[in-house]
Design an enzyme around this catalytic site. Structure first.
Site, PDB file in Angstrom:
ATOM      1  N   ASN A   1     -12.366   2.100  -4.788  1.00  7.75           N
ATOM      2  CA  ASN A   1     -11.472   2.783  -3.843  1.00  7.75           C
ATOM      3  C   ASN A   1     -10.428   3.529  -4.674  1.00  7.75           C
ATOM      4  OD1 ASN A   1      -9.615   3.526  -1.908  1.00  7.75           O
ATOM      5  ND2 ASN A   1      -8.861   1.447  -1.535  1.00  7.75           N
TER       6      ASN A   1
ATOM      7  N   LYS B   1      -8.191   5.515  -3.634  1.00  7.88           N
ATOM      8  CA  LYS B   1      -6.934   5.734  -2.899  1.00  7.88           C
ATOM      9  C   LYS B   1      -6.510   7.202  -3.054  1.00  7.88           C
ATOM     10  CE  LYS B   1      -5.841   0.957  -3.814  1.00  7.88           C
ATOM     11  NZ  LYS B   1      -4.877  -0.116  -3.754  1.00  7.88           N
TER      12      LYS B   1
ATOM     13  N   HIS C   1      -8.087  -0.812   5.720  1.00  6.13           N
ATOM     14  CA  HIS C   1      -7.460  -1.239   4.449  1.00  6.13           C
ATOM     15  C   HIS C   1      -6.008  -1.642   4.741  1.00  6.13           C
ATOM     16  CE1 HIS C   1      -5.808  -1.158   0.407  1.00  6.13           C
ATOM     17  NE2 HIS C   1      -7.042  -1.249  -0.033  1.00  6.13           N
TER      18      HIS C   1
ATOM     19  N   GLU D   1      -3.351  -1.097   3.249  1.00  4.98           N
ATOM     20  CA  GLU D   1      -2.360  -0.026   3.075  1.00  4.98           C
ATOM     21  C   GLU D   1      -2.300   0.844   4.332  1.00  4.98           C
ATOM     22  OE1 GLU D   1      -3.824   1.426  -0.670  1.00  4.98           O
ATOM     23  OE2 GLU D   1      -3.106  -0.405  -1.629  1.00  4.98           O
TER      24      GLU D   1
ATOM     25  N   GLU E   1      -9.420  -9.043   1.285  1.00  5.56           N
ATOM     26  CA  GLU E   1      -8.450  -8.556   0.298  1.00  5.56           C
ATOM     27  C   GLU E   1      -7.082  -9.158   0.588  1.00  5.56           C
ATOM     28  OE1 GLU E   1      -9.635  -4.677  -1.642  1.00  5.56           O
ATOM     29  OE2 GLU E   1      -8.683  -4.105   0.237  1.00  5.56           O
TER      30      GLU E   1
ATOM     31  N   GLY F   1      -3.358  -4.581  -6.306  1.00  3.33           N
ATOM     32  CA  GLY F   1      -2.544  -3.751  -7.208  1.00  3.33           C
ATOM     33  C   GLY F   1      -1.458  -4.518  -7.927  1.00  3.33           C
TER      34      GLY F   1
ATOM     35  N   SER G   1      -7.115  -6.869  -7.437  1.00  3.28           N
ATOM     36  CA  SER G   1      -6.959  -6.937  -8.897  1.00  3.28           C
ATOM     37  C   SER G   1      -8.222  -7.412  -9.620  1.00  3.28           C
ATOM     38  CB  SER G   1      -5.746  -7.795  -9.285  1.00  3.28           C
ATOM     39  OG  SER G   1      -4.558  -7.215  -8.770  1.00  3.28           O
TER      40      SER G   1
END
Ligand code: PEP
Length: 250
Positions: free
Chosen positions: A11, A13, A95, A97, A165, A171, A210
């Site tokens: 991904n 992003k 996701h 985010e 996730e 991240g 990660s």
């Protein structure tokens, strides 16, 4: 017992320009020798069609989101139909985010996943708890609620995939331990079997948060970890290919 081939999805992003297409070509070259795993990259929409060309059919290319509608007055959005026409084979929906920045709800994510499946795409539906929910011992409860609300009923030509996730691991360089991952992935598997019967055993469950070349092999050894959704370490072939190779040899 279903055999589920490992799936590794990068991904990107909101990263990557034309120069990054060379990374797609390099991953495609490596994927040729890693037949044990399926590999995909989800670049920004602006690179999608060019990435399909550079991937040469060796790496699937996907979107990072799609709209629930096919076309119309939705400024700034891209539909599953458009992704499919541009050569995408998958799309990430829900996701964390997007759930946080765009306020996406479970029912919205479910509608998006339904459209993706209707257009024959793999729909990668993301779920995962926050740090506070984890500290409060509510990780499993949170994930099970998201699964109930975000997963569509079977239908369409596409393939449903779940990505677990944990938000605190995305991240941050903090990866969930294999024991933590084993607990949540087996709970996800149980809820897939409860809801979809035997076919719930065929749905792949990816881990994301990660993942890197140093921790991939031990994560892929965990039962019910059927691959990974990879953010930062998918941006260069140098970091992504070792993860693909770990999956191919797991
Ligand atoms: C992600 O964004 O889905 C992700 C897992 O990111 P990272 O690998 O950078 O933690």
């Amino acid at each position: 017992m279903h055999v589920r081939r490992k799936l590794i999805v990068g991904n990107w992003k909101m990263n990557g320009g034309i120069a990054a297409l060379g990374e797609v070509a390099a991953v495609a070259e490596a994927a040729r020798g890693a037949a044990g795993a399926e590999v995909a990259i989800c670049p920004p929409f602006t690179l999608l069609a060019a990435a399909v060309t550079r991937a040469g059919g060796l790496v699937a290319i996907g979107g990072q989101d799609c709209h629930w509608d096919d076309s119309g007055a939705h400024t700034g959005s891209v539909s599953a139909a458009m992704l499919r026409e541009a050569g995408a084979r998958l799309v990430i929906v829900g996701h964390s985010e997007r759930r946080a920045e765009q306020g996406e709800t479970d029912s919205l994510v479910r509608s998006k996943a339904e459209r993706a499946l209707a257009y024959g795409l793999q729909a990668i539906v993301c779920v995962g708890e926050s740090e506070a929910e984890r500290q409060a011992g509510r990780a499993a409860e949170r994930v099970s609620g998201q699964l109930a609300g975000s997963l569509p009923d079977p239908g369409g030509e596409g393939e449903l995939v779940v990505a677990y996730e944990p938000i605190w691991a995305i991240g941050t360089g903090r990866t969930a331990t294999p024991a933590d991952v084993a607990g949540i992935h087996s709970a996800i598997r149980r809820s897939l079997l409860d809801r979809f019967g035997d076919s719930g055993g065929r749905i792949r469950i990816l881990y994301g948060g990660s993942v890197n070349s140093g921790n991939a092999a031990e994560l892929f050894a965990v039962p019910d970890v059927d691959g990974a959704l990879v953010g930062g370490a998918s941006l260069t072939a140098a970091q992504f290919v070792p993860i693909v190779e770990a999956a191919a040899h797991s």
